[in-house]
Structure formats: C-alpha cells, structure tokens
Design an enzyme around this catalytic site. Structure first.
Site, PDB file in Angstrom:
ATOM      1  N   TRP A   1     -24.786-107.383 -28.358  1.00  0.00           N
ATOM      2  CA  TRP A   1     -25.997-107.696 -28.295  1.00  0.00           C
ATOM      3  C   TRP A   1     -26.845-107.555 -29.669  1.00  0.00           C
ATOM      4  O   TRP A   1     -26.767-106.311 -30.117  1.00  0.00           O
ATOM      5  CB  TRP A   1     -26.865-107.036 -27.164  1.00  0.00           C
ATOM      6  CG  TRP A   1     -28.425-107.515 -27.230  1.00  0.00           C
ATOM      7  CD1 TRP A   1     -28.801-108.733 -26.750  1.00  0.00           C
ATOM      8  CD2 TRP A   1     -29.438-106.752 -27.618  1.00  0.00           C
ATOM      9  NE1 TRP A   1     -30.106-108.546 -26.889  1.00  0.00           N
ATOM     10  CE2 TRP A   1     -30.538-107.669 -27.456  1.00  0.00           C
ATOM     11  CE3 TRP A   1     -29.660-105.512 -28.334  1.00  0.00           C
ATOM     12  CZ2 TRP A   1     -31.761-107.238 -28.006  1.00  0.00           C
ATOM     13  CZ3 TRP A   1     -30.658-105.140 -28.819  1.00  0.00           C
ATOM     14  CH2 TRP A   1     -32.030-105.747 -28.753  1.00  0.00           C
TER      15      TRP A   1
ATOM     16  N   GLU B   1     -24.136-111.250 -25.134  1.00  0.00           N
ATOM     17  CA  GLU B   1     -25.343-111.024 -24.262  1.00  0.00           C
ATOM     18  C   GLU B   1     -26.280-111.642 -24.925  1.00  0.00           C
ATOM     19  O   GLU B   1     -27.059-111.449 -25.767  1.00  0.00           O
ATOM     20  CB  GLU B   1     -25.704-109.449 -24.105  1.00  0.00           C
ATOM     21  CG  GLU B   1     -26.480-109.164 -23.288  1.00  0.00           C
ATOM     22  CD  GLU B   1     -27.387-107.914 -23.164  1.00  0.00           C
ATOM     23  OE1 GLU B   1     -26.571-106.822 -23.833  1.00  0.00           O
ATOM     24  OE2 GLU B   1     -28.145-107.477 -22.387  1.00  0.00           O
TER      25      GLU B   1
ATOM     26  N   LYS C   1     -30.635-113.257 -24.826  1.00  0.00           N
ATOM     27  CA  LYS C   1     -31.751-112.666 -24.161  1.00  0.00           C
ATOM     28  C   LYS C   1     -32.717-113.921 -24.573  1.00  0.00           C
ATOM     29  O   LYS C   1     -32.704-114.590 -25.549  1.00  0.00           O
ATOM     30  CB  LYS C   1     -32.189-111.122 -25.002  1.00  0.00           C
ATOM     31  CG  LYS C   1     -33.336-110.765 -24.438  1.00  0.00           C
ATOM     32  CD  LYS C   1     -33.403-109.422 -25.186  1.00  0.00           C
ATOM     33  CE  LYS C   1     -34.669-108.567 -24.963  1.00  0.00           C
ATOM     34  NZ  LYS C   1     -34.610-107.122 -25.040  1.00  0.00           N
TER      35      LYS C   1
ATOM     36  N   ASP D   1     -27.586-110.446 -18.442  1.00  0.00           N
ATOM     37  CA  ASP D   1     -28.686-109.220 -18.194  1.00  0.00           C
ATOM     38  C   ASP D   1     -29.502-109.810 -17.294  1.00  0.00           C
ATOM     39  O   ASP D   1     -30.230-110.801 -17.742  1.00  0.00           O
ATOM     40  CB  ASP D   1     -29.155-108.743 -19.336  1.00  0.00           C
ATOM     41  CG  ASP D   1     -29.938-107.510 -19.238  1.00  0.00           C
ATOM     42  OD1 ASP D   1     -31.033-107.434 -18.348  1.00  0.00           O
ATOM     43  OD2 ASP D   1     -29.691-106.493 -19.998  1.00  0.00           O
TER      44      ASP D   1
ATOM     45  N   HIS E   1     -32.968-110.827 -18.549  1.00  0.00           N
ATOM     46  CA  HIS E   1     -33.214-111.412 -19.811  1.00  0.00           C
ATOM     47  C   HIS E   1     -33.589-112.994 -19.745  1.00  0.00           C
ATOM     48  O   HIS E   1     -33.098-113.787 -20.482  1.00  0.00           O
ATOM     49  CB  HIS E   1     -31.990-111.378 -20.522  1.00  0.00           C
ATOM     50  CG  HIS E   1     -31.741-110.027 -21.273  1.00  0.00           C
ATOM     51  ND1 HIS E   1     -30.774-109.787 -22.364  1.00  0.00           N
ATOM     52  CD2 HIS E   1     -32.554-108.770 -21.348  1.00  0.00           C
ATOM     53  CE1 HIS E   1     -31.045-108.670 -22.747  1.00  0.00           C
ATOM     54  NE2 HIS E   1     -31.851-107.908 -22.099  1.00  0.00           N
TER      55      HIS E   1
ATOM     56  N   HIS F   1     -25.258-106.780 -16.761  1.00  0.00           N
ATOM     57  CA  HIS F   1     -26.110-105.929 -17.186  1.00  0.00           C
ATOM     58  C   HIS F   1     -27.332-105.929 -16.057  1.00  0.00           C
ATOM     59  O   HIS F   1     -27.920-106.819 -15.782  1.00  0.00           O
ATOM     60  CB  HIS F   1     -26.866-105.965 -18.444  1.00  0.00           C
ATOM     61  CG  HIS F   1     -26.313-105.512 -19.407  1.00  0.00           C
ATOM     62  ND1 HIS F   1     -26.709-105.459 -20.725  1.00  0.00           N
ATOM     63  CD2 HIS F   1     -24.909-104.989 -19.511  1.00  0.00           C
ATOM     64  CE1 HIS F   1     -25.752-104.487 -21.785  1.00  0.00           C
ATOM     65  NE2 HIS F   1     -24.743-104.591 -20.701  1.00  0.00           N
TER      66      HIS F   1
ATOM     67  N   ASP G   1     -41.140-106.274 -19.295  1.00  0.00           N
ATOM     68  CA  ASP G   1     -40.149-105.387 -19.617  1.00  0.00           C
ATOM     69  C   ASP G   1     -38.950-105.811 -18.876  1.00  0.00           C
ATOM     70  O   ASP G   1     -39.026-106.202 -17.686  1.00  0.00           O
ATOM     71  CB  ASP G   1     -40.377-104.050 -19.230  1.00  0.00           C
ATOM     72  CG  ASP G   1     -39.252-103.251 -19.445  1.00  0.00           C
ATOM     73  OD1 ASP G   1     -38.862-103.022 -20.492  1.00  0.00           O
ATOM     74  OD2 ASP G   1     -39.023-102.552 -18.379  1.00  0.00           O
TER      75      ASP G   1
ATOM     76  N   ASP H   1     -36.356-103.829 -18.498  1.00  0.00           N
ATOM     77  CA  ASP H   1     -35.285-102.571 -18.203  1.00  0.00           C
ATOM     78  C   ASP H   1     -35.965-101.506 -17.251  1.00  0.00           C
ATOM     79  O   ASP H   1     -35.560-100.362 -17.442  1.00  0.00           O
ATOM     80  CB  ASP H   1     -35.027-101.851 -19.666  1.00  0.00           C
ATOM     81  CG  ASP H   1     -34.124-103.096 -20.482  1.00  0.00           C
ATOM     82  OD1 ASP H   1     -33.241-103.257 -20.137  1.00  0.00           O
ATOM     83  OD2 ASP H   1     -34.773-103.541 -21.724  1.00  0.00           O
TER      84      ASP H   1
ATOM     85  N   ASP I   1     -27.868-101.337 -17.008  1.00  0.00           N
ATOM     86  CA  ASP I   1     -28.860-101.607 -18.226  1.00  0.00           C
ATOM     87  C   ASP I   1     -30.370-101.280 -17.864  1.00  0.00           C
ATOM     88  O   ASP I   1     -30.980-102.322 -17.682  1.00  0.00           O
ATOM     89  CB  ASP I   1     -28.763-102.738 -18.968  1.00  0.00           C
ATOM     90  CG  ASP I   1     -29.255-102.826 -20.580  1.00  0.00           C
ATOM     91  OD1 ASP I   1     -29.914-101.550 -20.972  1.00  0.00           O
ATOM     92  OD2 ASP I   1     -29.372-103.713 -21.127  1.00  0.00           O
TER      93      ASP I   1
HETATM   94  C1  RNT Z   1     -31.378-105.439 -24.837  1.00  0.00           C
HETATM   95  C2  RNT Z   1     -30.140-105.781 -24.275  1.00  0.00           C
HETATM   96  C3  RNT Z   1     -29.067-104.608 -24.553  1.00  0.00           C
HETATM   97  C4  RNT Z   1     -29.533-103.178 -24.703  1.00  0.00           C
HETATM   98  C5  RNT Z   1     -28.380-102.209 -24.758  1.00  0.00           C
HETATM   99  C6  RNT Z   1     -28.863-100.925 -25.126  1.00  0.00           C
HETATM  100  O1  RNT Z   1     -32.344-106.225 -24.413  1.00  0.00           O
HETATM  101  O2  RNT Z   1     -30.412-105.617 -22.823  1.00  0.00           O
HETATM  102  O3  RNT Z   1     -28.014-104.577 -23.638  1.00  0.00           O
HETATM  103  O4  RNT Z   1     -30.364-102.774 -23.748  1.00  0.00           O
HETATM  104  O5  RNT Z   1     -27.373-102.606 -25.600  1.00  0.00           O
HETATM  105 ZN    ZN Z   2     -28.554-105.748 -21.760  1.00  0.00          ZN
END
Ligand code: RNT
Ligand code: ZN
Length: 421
Positions: A187, A228, A230, A261, A264, A288, A296, A298, A328
């Site tokens: 990523w 990955e 985003k 993810d 994302h 993820h 946000d 996460d 994640d």
């Molecule tokens: C960031 C990505 C990535 C990170 C990790 C720490 O937006 O989701 O996966 O969270 O690599």
């Molecule tokens: Zn991620």
C-alpha cells in the site's frame, strides 16, 4: 456463565439449526480452519520501531492517547500473546516492515533483510502461527512530500522500488521458514491534496515501479504479492495514484492478489459485492477488514451490516480458500488489546454466523424463483441462536466466553500497561 448453561444453550441451538438442515458441528469444524491475520500496528498506533518517536504519516493516523502502547517489539509481542489467547482458532500475524529489530543500528529501508525479523519469526514459530508482511511506504523522509513509488524523482522511486524488492524477499523467507505462504501487501500513500492536472503520469510511474519490484520470480508457495487501493487519504483528498481501478487492472493483468480494504471506498460503497466479481478474474484476494466512519477508514471492526455481508459472501461463494482475511484498524482511544480483541472476535464470530446459514435452502429458493421465501428465511435467520454456538465454540477452544476476557485485559492494564512510560 457456567459450563452447564453454555452446553444446554448449545444443545437447544443445535436442534434449532438442525430443523433447517444446518450441521452445526460441520460449521465449527470449518471455522477452526479459518485464520485471521492480526495486524501488528493496532498495538502501537502504527509507530513501528525504526526510530524512537516516529509518527505514522502518509495520511493514516491513530487518534487517542490511551495509556500503555507497546514501546518495543518485546512489549508488542507480549500484547499480541494476550490477544491470541482470547481468540478461538489459530490465527496469523501481519507485520509491517518498520517493526524490524536491528539491535539499535540504523538500517535503511532499502537495506532490510530477513535477519531483522528473525525474532518475530522465532516468536511465530513458538506460537505456531503464520505471518504476513508489508513494506512500509510512510513515516519516512523520502515519503514526506506524499510520493513514493510514483515519485517524479527517479532516485526516490528507485529507493522505494528497492524497499519493495527487499520486502518480497523477506516475505519469501518468512513463508519458507514458517511453512505457510506469506502474503506481502503493498500500500502506498501517493496522491495530491488538491486539483490534479496530470492524473495519468504518476500512474504510469507506479506501473513501472511495480513491474520493477515484481520482476524477480519468487516461489508462490512461500510468498504472494497483494496490492491495496484507496479512494483518498488525509492530504490526498483529490487524487490517489493507486486507485481501485488502477490496481484492479494491474492485478488482473499480472495475477497479483487484489487487497480490498473495507474503508477505502466511497462511504456508501461496500466491498462485499466486489469479492465474487474480482474472483472471476483472480485466484485469490486479500481483505483488509476495517470499519469506515465518515472520513476515517480505520475504526475497530464491529458486527455491522457491512461485516455481515463480507462474511456471507465469503461463505456463500465458498471462497474461504481464496480470500485471505486481514484486519486493518487502529484505535488509540481505548485499551489497545481490547480494540484488537473486539475486532478479531467480531470477524471470527461473523464467519461462524455465515457458516450457520441454511445456504442450501436459500439457494434452492432462489433457483426456483421463490424470492418471498428467500427473504423470509434470511430475515428470520438474523435472530437465530448463533450466540449459543459462539459461546460453546469459545468454551471448547479454551478461550474466554462472552466478555470474560475483559477481566484479564483490565488486570493486564493495571499490572503491565499502566506501568509503561
Ligand atoms: C492505509 C492502508 C494500509 C495501512 C497499513 C498500516 O490506508 O489501509 O493498509 O492501514 O498498511
Ligand atoms: Zn488497509
């Protein structure tokens, strides 16, 4: 809850599922083979141990100042052992490159080797768990202007390509030493905060960099590469080089694992429906599992509709062997071990619930065009007694039932975490 009550509730639940032809024991047997890759970075707010006081940047940020974050790898491993002890089944560790151990020596990211992760590998052996790996393309002076693999400066790009090459080699060694394939996930944060004129140029550069990183053949039994995407990050609101479409195309053309993810995409866009689509073109993918809240991406994973849909898709599509499940999220506002445990247990529990679905009936209803019955059963199933099966599964796996694990977290916080500086 006492054992007898758990067993009684389980027996009743088994009967109830049995009426629908669901084999509860087969479901829990399947669940026992499912591994979730635990992200190391929940334990120290994505800091890593490269140099003291390093802060995560690259548009990712843990917020909160709950006491007790791990200050070194020994503490992080001790915390992870706590978490592993609360999870039924056998899981994995997902390690980022900045969690290396060099014995105090400065080692640049393009120079890292498997020996810097030896203690992690030994620990994984001792825990009898597999490991996954990630190059770290953030929290570094050469990433400070927001670009890494898509940097216009060839020498900066070269540095980050070499980091990627080093990480794939480390992933291969990890996989070989542990006897289970390591997924190495790429990523990068690259993108622009505002109006972007040339949106193609950086993507061409990223394509080149990835080609250079992946040029070396690596034994796929030991390491597999994931990429990955985003949609946006903090400071890259207007343009992210590694978008979904970019990596989807790259993954299909080069047969890489696509990493989806959950946080994302656009706020109302979920990843569940993407799984079966991309698996038409790819053998395997990485997830993820995360929880987006407004801007946000996460938050700690919980039993949301999104998580339910992800688990259902994996199970209904019989994709358990093709979907690598990673976590994640990073929350520094609550006890970090609790955060890890809540998220990981939520994912495992949700897969169990999906495994308990009367899939055969639902499929038959769908094929015969009986959509009323399909919807009725899906709706009733939502309140089926899966909690009793989950409790029993925890009990028979020798891990705490219900929130009993919080008692140990509180003791550990008092005796260990509060004593960290
Ligand atoms: C960031 C990505 C990535 C990170 C990790 C720490 O937006 O989701 O996966 O969270 O690599
Ligand atoms: Zn991620």
């Amino acid at each position: 809850m006492d054992t007898a009550t758990i067993e009684k509730a389980y027996a009743l639940a088994k009967e109830r599922y049995g009426e629908l032809g669901v084999d509860v024991e087969a479901a829990t047997r399947t669940l026992a083979g499912v591994s979730v890759s635990l992200h190391c970075w929940q334990g120290d707010d994505v800091g890593g141990f490269e140099n003291e006081g390093a802060l995560a940047d690259g548009g990712i940020m843990a917020t909160g100042n709950y006491p007790g974050k791990a200050r070194n790898a020994d503490e992080l491993r001790a915390d992870l052992e706590k978490v592993l002890g609360f999870l039924p089944g056998r899981h994995r560790l997902n390690l980022h490159a900045v969690y290396l151990e060099t014995g105090g020596q400065k080692v640049e990211r393009d120079q890292i080797e498997v020996k810097h992760f030896e203690r992690w590998i030994d620990w994984a052996k001792q825990q009898r768990i597999g490991m996954d790996f990630n190059p770290t393309y953030f929290s570094h002076p050469k990433a400070a202007d927001g670009f890494t693999l898509a940097h216009r400066d060839r020498s900066v790009r070269r540095f980050w390509v070499d980091h990627g090459i080093a990480c794939r080699r480390i992933g291969e060694q990890i996989g070989r030493q542990l006897g289970t394939t390591c997924v190495t996930n790429f990523w990068i944060p690259d993108g622009y905060k505002d109006v972007t004129i040339d949106r193609l140029g950086p993507r061409r550069l990223l394509e080149d960099s990835l080609d250079a990183i992946f040029a070396e053949p690596i034994d796929p039994a030991c390491n597999r590469d994931a990429i990955e995407s985003k949609l946006f990050g903090i400071g890259s609101e207007s343009y992210v080089v590694g978008s979904h479409e970019f990596y989807l195309g790259y993954a299909v053309r080069n047969q890489k694992l696509l990493c989806l993810d959950a946080g994302h995409f656009h706020p109302t866009e979920t990843i569940a429906d993407k799984i079966s689509s991309v698996l038409v073109f790819l053998d395997e993918i990485l997830l993820h599992v995360s929880r987006g809240v407004r801007w946000d991406s996460d938050h700690v994973v919980t039993a949301t509709d999104d998580l339910r849909a992800i688990a259902e898709e994996i199970v209904r599509g019989q994709f358990l062997g093709r979907v690598h499940i990673g976590l994640d999220f990073f929350d520094a506002s609550i006890n970090r071990i609790a955060a890890w445990t809540i998220g990981a247990r939520a994912v495992i529990r949700q897969i169990l619930i999906a495994l308990l679905e009367p899939i055969r009936q639902l499929r038959e209803m769908e094929i015969s065009g009986d959509f009323s019955s399909r919807l009725a059963l899906v709706e009733e199933f939502k309140t089926f007694p899966f909690g009793a099966v989950w409790d029993y599964y925890c009990l028979t796996n020798d891990v705490p039932v219900g929130t009993d694990w919080m008692t140990e977290v509180q003791r550990y916080e008092k005796d260990v975490l509060r004593k960290r500086g």
